[in-house]
Design an enzyme around this catalytic site. Structure first.
Site, PDB file in Angstrom:
ATOM      1  N   ASP A  95      25.652  60.161 -46.044  1.00 43.33           N
ATOM      2  CA  ASP A  95      24.395  60.775 -45.635  1.00 43.33           C
ATOM      3  C   ASP A  95      23.694  59.817 -44.679  1.00 43.33           C
ATOM      4  O   ASP A  95      22.782  59.081 -45.046  1.00 43.33           O
ATOM      5  CB  ASP A  95      23.528  61.078 -46.852  1.00 43.33           C
ATOM      6  CG  ASP A  95      22.382  62.025 -46.518  1.00 43.33           C
ATOM      7  OD1 ASP A  95      22.243  62.378 -45.337  1.00 43.33           O
ATOM      8  OD2 ASP A  95      21.640  62.406 -47.437  1.00 43.33           O
ATOM      9  N   ALA A  96      24.159  59.854 -43.416  1.00 44.17           N
ATOM     10  CA  ALA A  96      23.677  58.917 -42.409  1.00 44.17           C
ATOM     11  C   ALA A  96      22.722  59.560 -41.421  1.00 44.17           C
ATOM     12  O   ALA A  96      21.961  58.863 -40.751  1.00 44.17           O
ATOM     13  CB  ALA A  96      24.866  58.318 -41.650  1.00 44.17           C
ATOM     14  N   LYS A  97      22.768  60.893 -41.295  1.00 43.46           N
ATOM     15  CA  LYS A  97      21.891  61.665 -40.395  1.00 43.46           C
ATOM     16  C   LYS A  97      21.840  61.075 -38.997  1.00 43.46           C
ATOM     17  O   LYS A  97      20.775  60.945 -38.390  1.00 43.46           O
ATOM     18  CB  LYS A  97      20.494  61.788 -40.992  1.00 43.46           C
ATOM     19  CG  LYS A  97      20.460  62.567 -42.306  1.00 43.46           C
ATOM     20  CD  LYS A  97      19.027  62.746 -42.796  1.00 43.46           C
ATOM     21  CE  LYS A  97      18.970  63.540 -44.086  1.00 43.46           C
ATOM     22  NZ  LYS A  97      19.486  62.809 -45.261  1.00 43.46           N
ATOM     23  N   ARG A  98      22.994  60.769 -38.437  1.00 37.74           N
ATOM     24  CA  ARG A  98      23.060  60.218 -37.088  1.00 37.74           C
ATOM     25  C   ARG A  98      22.951  61.340 -36.051  1.00 37.74           C
ATOM     26  O   ARG A  98      23.300  62.478 -36.306  1.00 37.74           O
ATOM     27  CB  ARG A  98      24.364  59.451 -36.884  1.00 37.74           C
ATOM     28  CG  ARG A  98      24.537  58.245 -37.809  1.00 37.74           C
ATOM     29  CD  ARG A  98      23.424  57.221 -37.590  1.00 37.74           C
ATOM     30  NE  ARG A  98      23.709  55.959 -38.254  1.00 37.74           N
ATOM     31  CZ  ARG A  98      23.105  55.517 -39.348  1.00 37.74           C
ATOM     32  NH1 ARG A  98      22.176  56.260 -39.919  1.00 37.74           N
ATOM     33  NH2 ARG A  98      23.408  54.358 -39.872  1.00 37.74           N
ATOM     34  N   THR A 124      26.621  63.460 -42.368  1.00 41.75           N
ATOM     35  CA  THR A 124      25.500  64.305 -41.951  1.00 41.75           C
ATOM     36  C   THR A 124      25.022  63.859 -40.576  1.00 41.75           C
ATOM     37  O   THR A 124      24.999  62.667 -40.270  1.00 41.75           O
ATOM     38  CB  THR A 124      24.325  64.234 -42.944  1.00 41.75           C
ATOM     39  OG1 THR A 124      23.900  62.875 -43.088  1.00 41.75           O
ATOM     40  CG2 THR A 124      24.725  64.806 -44.298  1.00 41.75           C
TER      41      THR A 124
END
Length: 274
Positions: A95-98, A124
Site C-alpha cells: 500500500d504505497a499509493k505511488r 496501490t
C-alpha cells in the site's frame, strides 16, 4: 497453472475467502501491544503479523508509510516481511499509493513490482496525474504477472469534492477511473488492474464492467459491513476484497488471537464463482 495476479487472487479467495488484512504498525497499535515505538517494536509487530497471516488469508497489505518512517531499517523489515509471505505462498499488496509520470513512475514500478527487494504481488497507485500516466506500472504488472489497485473512490471526507465531480456528460471522476481501468482488463479471464473503492462510500462508481479486483477498505473499525460490500459490488461480488485491518490487529499481540479473529472475518466474505 495460473499466472496472472487476477487469477491467483481469485484462486486464493476460493481457499481463504475474499479478505485482505493489513499490517499497519502505527503508534497506537504498538502501544496497545506493549511494544516500543522504534525499529525493535516494528520488527516484533511485523513478524507477529506474518506468523499469524502467512498461508491463511487471500491477501496481506502492509501499509508502506509505517515502515518508511523508520528509514532504511524500516524498509529492511518490510522487505523481510514481503519475502516471508511470498515464501509462504501468500499474495501481498504494497500500500504505497505511488503516482507520477515517465521515468519516475517506471522507477516506482520497478521498486514495487519488478525485481527489487521490495517487490510485492501488487501495489496501490494514485491516478490524479491521469490514469494514462500510470502506464509504466501497468506494463510492469503485465510483464511480471503482478497487480495494480488504482484509487477510484476513497472514503476520506476530502475525497468527494474531487472524486464525485462530474464532466459535461455527467460522469464522475471516480467512474472515469474505473472505466479506464476496465479497458485495460478487456479480454482477460480475470483482470489484474483493480480499483480501490471505500466500503463507506455513499455514491460509488459502477463496477460491472471492471473485470478486475476491487479493494474495499473501511470494513470493521470504520463502520462498513458485509452488506455495504455487497451493495457496492453489485453483480461482481466475487471480485470484491474487503480490507479489514484495525479490527483484526486489535486482537494482538498473541498470533493465535490474531489468527482466530482473521478466520472470523474471512468467513463473512467467502470466495465464490463469477
Amino acid at each position: 497453472m495460473t499466472t496472472t495476479f487476477g487469477e491467483r487472487l481469485l484462486d486464493a479467495a476460493q481457499t481463504h475467502g475474499r479478505l485482505c488484512v493489513g499490517i499497519d504498525p502505527h503508534d497506537a497499535l504498538l502501544d496497545a501491544w506493549g511494544l516500543p515505538r522504534d525499529v525493535n517494536g516494528l520488527r516484533t509487530f511485523t513478524r507477529t503479523c506474518v506468523d499469524a497471516f502467512a498461508g491463511h488469508v487471500a491477501l496481506v497489505k502492509p501499509q508502506v508509510a509505517f515502515f518508511e518512517r523508520y528509514g532504511s531499517a524500516g524498509l529492511a523489515i518490510l522487505e523481510e516481511a514481503l519475502a516471508a509471505l511470498r515464501d509462504a505462498g501468500t499474495l501481498t499488496l504494497a500500500d504505497a499509493k505511488r503516482g507520477d509520470i515517465g521515468s519516475t513512475m517506471a522507477g516506482y514500478a520497478e521498486a514495487w513490482l519488478g525485481d527489487s527487494p521490495l517487490r510485492a504481488d501488487a501495489v496501490t497507485v494514485s491516478p490524479y496525474l491521469g490514469v494514462g500516466a500510470l502506464a509504466p506500472v501497468f506494463d510492469m504488472a503485465q510483464r511480471k504477472g503482478g497487480g495494480v489497485f488504482v484509487l477510484a473512490a476513497t472514503s476520506n471526507p476530502e475525497a468527494p469534492a474531487l472524486q464525485q465531480s462530474v464532466d459535461d456528460r455527467g460522469t464522475t471522476v471516480a467512474q472515469r477511473v474505473v472505466d479506464e481501468c476496465a479497458r485495460l482488463n478487456v479480454g482477460a479471464s480475470a483482470g489484474s488492474i483493480g480499483v480501490v473503492v471505500g466500503a463507506t462510500v455513499t455514491n460509488p462508481p459502477n463496477l460491472d464492467d471492471l473485470n478486475g479486483p476491487v479493494l474495499m477498505p473501511g470494513v470493521g473499525a470504520q463502520g462498513a459491513s458485509a452488506e455495504d460490500v455487497e451493495r457496492i459490488a453489485g453483480n461482481v461480488g466475487h471480485l470484491a476484497f474487503p480490507n479489514v485491518s484495525r479490527a483484526i490487529l486489535a486482537a494482538g499481540p498473541d498470533p493465535r488471537d490474531l489468527q482466530k479473529c482473521l478466520f472470523l472475518e474471512a468467513a463473512k466474505f467467502p470466495g465464490r464463482a463469477s
